[in-house]
Design a protein around this motif. Structure first.
Motif, PDB file in Angstrom:
ATOM      1  N   ALA A 121      29.116  10.098   2.859  1.00  0.00           N
ATOM      2  CA  ALA A 121      28.546   8.777   2.561  1.00  0.00           C
ATOM      3  C   ALA A 121      27.401   8.901   1.550  1.00  0.00           C
ATOM      4  O   ALA A 121      27.288   8.076   0.635  1.00  0.00           O
ATOM      5  CB  ALA A 121      28.065   8.090   3.836  1.00  0.00           C
ATOM      6  N   ASP A 124      28.556   9.038  -1.840  1.00  0.00           N
ATOM      7  CA  ASP A 124      29.273   7.826  -2.218  1.00  0.00           C
ATOM      8  C   ASP A 124      30.792   8.013  -2.228  1.00  0.00           C
ATOM      9  O   ASP A 124      31.499   7.321  -2.954  1.00  0.00           O
ATOM     10  CB  ASP A 124      28.772   7.295  -3.565  1.00  0.00           C
ATOM     11  CG  ASP A 124      28.935   5.789  -3.686  1.00  0.00           C
ATOM     12  OD1 ASP A 124      28.974   5.097  -2.649  1.00  0.00           O
ATOM     13  OD2 ASP A 124      29.037   5.302  -4.832  1.00  0.00           O
ATOM     14  N   HIS A 126      32.459   7.375   0.447  1.00  0.00           N
ATOM     15  CA  HIS A 126      32.820   6.162   1.183  1.00  0.00           C
ATOM     16  C   HIS A 126      31.547   5.381   1.470  1.00  0.00           C
ATOM     17  O   HIS A 126      30.443   5.903   1.349  1.00  0.00           O
ATOM     18  CB  HIS A 126      33.576   6.494   2.481  1.00  0.00           C
ATOM     19  CG  HIS A 126      32.740   7.189   3.500  1.00  0.00           C
ATOM     20  ND1 HIS A 126      31.908   6.518   4.367  1.00  0.00           N
ATOM     21  CD2 HIS A 126      32.598   8.508   3.787  1.00  0.00           C
ATOM     22  CE1 HIS A 126      31.299   7.398   5.150  1.00  0.00           C
ATOM     23  NE2 HIS A 126      31.692   8.608   4.816  1.00  0.00           N
ATOM     24  N   ARG A 127      31.723   4.122   1.850  1.00  0.00           N
ATOM     25  CA  ARG A 127      30.599   3.245   2.200  1.00  0.00           C
ATOM     26  C   ARG A 127      30.855   2.611   3.564  1.00  0.00           C
ATOM     27  O   ARG A 127      30.701   1.411   3.731  1.00  0.00           O
ATOM     28  CB  ARG A 127      30.421   2.175   1.134  1.00  0.00           C
ATOM     29  CG  ARG A 127      29.998   2.736  -0.194  1.00  0.00           C
ATOM     30  CD  ARG A 127      29.919   1.667  -1.242  1.00  0.00           C
ATOM     31  NE  ARG A 127      29.555   2.274  -2.508  1.00  0.00           N
ATOM     32  CZ  ARG A 127      28.674   1.772  -3.328  1.00  0.00           C
ATOM     33  NH1 ARG A 127      28.072   0.643  -3.040  1.00  0.00           N
ATOM     34  NH2 ARG A 127      28.397   2.376  -4.455  1.00  0.00           N
ATOM     35  N   LYS A 128      31.238   3.439   4.495  1.00  0.00           N
ATOM     36  CA  LYS A 128      31.606   2.957   5.825  1.00  0.00           C
ATOM     37  C   LYS A 128      30.409   3.093   6.764  1.00  0.00           C
ATOM     38  O   LYS A 128      29.646   4.047   6.676  1.00  0.00           O
ATOM     39  CB  LYS A 128      32.802   3.755   6.337  1.00  0.00           C
ATOM     40  CG  LYS A 128      34.012   3.605   5.418  1.00  0.00           C
ATOM     41  CD  LYS A 128      35.166   4.491   5.820  1.00  0.00           C
ATOM     42  CE  LYS A 128      36.321   4.330   4.828  1.00  0.00           C
ATOM     43  NZ  LYS A 128      37.482   5.151   5.193  1.00  0.00           N
ATOM     44  N   MET A 162      21.148   5.324   6.030  1.00  0.00           N
ATOM     45  CA  MET A 162      22.591   5.100   6.156  1.00  0.00           C
ATOM     46  C   MET A 162      23.071   5.112   7.598  1.00  0.00           C
ATOM     47  O   MET A 162      24.137   4.589   7.889  1.00  0.00           O
ATOM     48  CB  MET A 162      23.367   6.171   5.376  1.00  0.00           C
ATOM     49  CG  MET A 162      23.238   6.041   3.907  1.00  0.00           C
ATOM     50  SD  MET A 162      24.200   7.339   3.116  1.00  0.00           S
ATOM     51  CE  MET A 162      24.232   6.720   1.462  1.00  0.00           C
ATOM     52  N   GLU A 183      29.892  -6.922   4.342  1.00  0.00           N
ATOM     53  CA  GLU A 183      30.475  -6.335   3.125  1.00  0.00           C
ATOM     54  C   GLU A 183      31.490  -7.251   2.481  1.00  0.00           C
ATOM     55  O   GLU A 183      32.087  -8.095   3.023  1.00  0.00           O
ATOM     56  CB  GLU A 183      31.136  -4.986   3.471  1.00  0.00           C
ATOM     57  CG  GLU A 183      30.105  -3.964   3.893  1.00  0.00           C
ATOM     58  CD  GLU A 183      30.723  -2.637   4.307  1.00  0.00           C
ATOM     59  OE1 GLU A 183      31.959  -2.533   4.442  1.00  0.00           O
ATOM     60  OE2 GLU A 183      29.964  -1.694   4.501  1.00  0.00           O
TER      61      GLU A 183
END
Length: 183
Positions: A121, A124, A126-128, A162, A183
């Protein structure tokens, strides 16, 4: 409805309260209409979270490496059971197949999975959403240590931002749902 990957212990020697927490997690996930993505094991908290989800009518996806299938710990009751060649592939498939990650108390394997999704994360990949369920301050020591790494400039403050911390299962799922909804 989201596919929520739950990382947790697979130890068979845990106190009952941890198994109960995992069962509650699976149950509440299913009651809220989410799919459980797990490490595909049938023992310890991993087995309990899947049983809890199925008891509440939820869909379960287990992802397990062949070496653990060979040890006969695969959750063969999973609605879908994917067998990978190794642990690295397992983590990659878990990341690909999940919309969010929830980490329960656990040991080295759980921490490995947590840090894999957290690191990817920060890069970058993923943005979960990442949520750490910290009942009774289980992860307080780890979080203090990580805070010290920020102070020493080994970890960026944005990396610490995060991960969201929850003390209860409903709070953890609220955080995931709120983040996905935004989102």
């Amino acid at each position: 409805m989201a596919a929520v990957c739950v990382f947790c212990a697979s130890s068979t020697t845990l106190e009952q309260r941890w198994l109960d927490l995992a069962t509650e997690t699976g149950r509440v996930l299913a009651e809220r209409g989410h799919v459980l993505v797990s490490g595909g094991g049938c023992v310890g908290m991993m087995g309990s979270v899947a049983d809890g989800a199925r008891t509440a009518g939820g869909h379960t996806l287990g992802i397990i490496p062949q070496c653990l299938v060979d040890l006969e710990v695969a959750d063969v009751a999973s609605d879908e059971l994917l067998i990978t060649t190794d642990m690295g592939e397992r983590k990659n498939v878990m990341i690909d197949r999940s919309d969010a990650f929830l980490t329960l108390p656990g040991g080295l394997g759980t921490l490995d999975e947590l840090f894999e999704v957290w690191t990817t994360a920060t890069l970058d990949v993923h943005r979960k959403p990442l949520v750490l369920l910290d009942p009774d301050g289980f992860y307080d020591g780890l979080l203090r240590w990580l805070g010290g790494l920020v102070d020493q400039k080994f970890v960026r403050p944005s990396a610490m931002e995060m991960i969201q911390i929850a003390r209860t299962v409903p709070e953890a799922l609220d955080l995931i749902e709120d983040t996905l909804g935004a989102e």
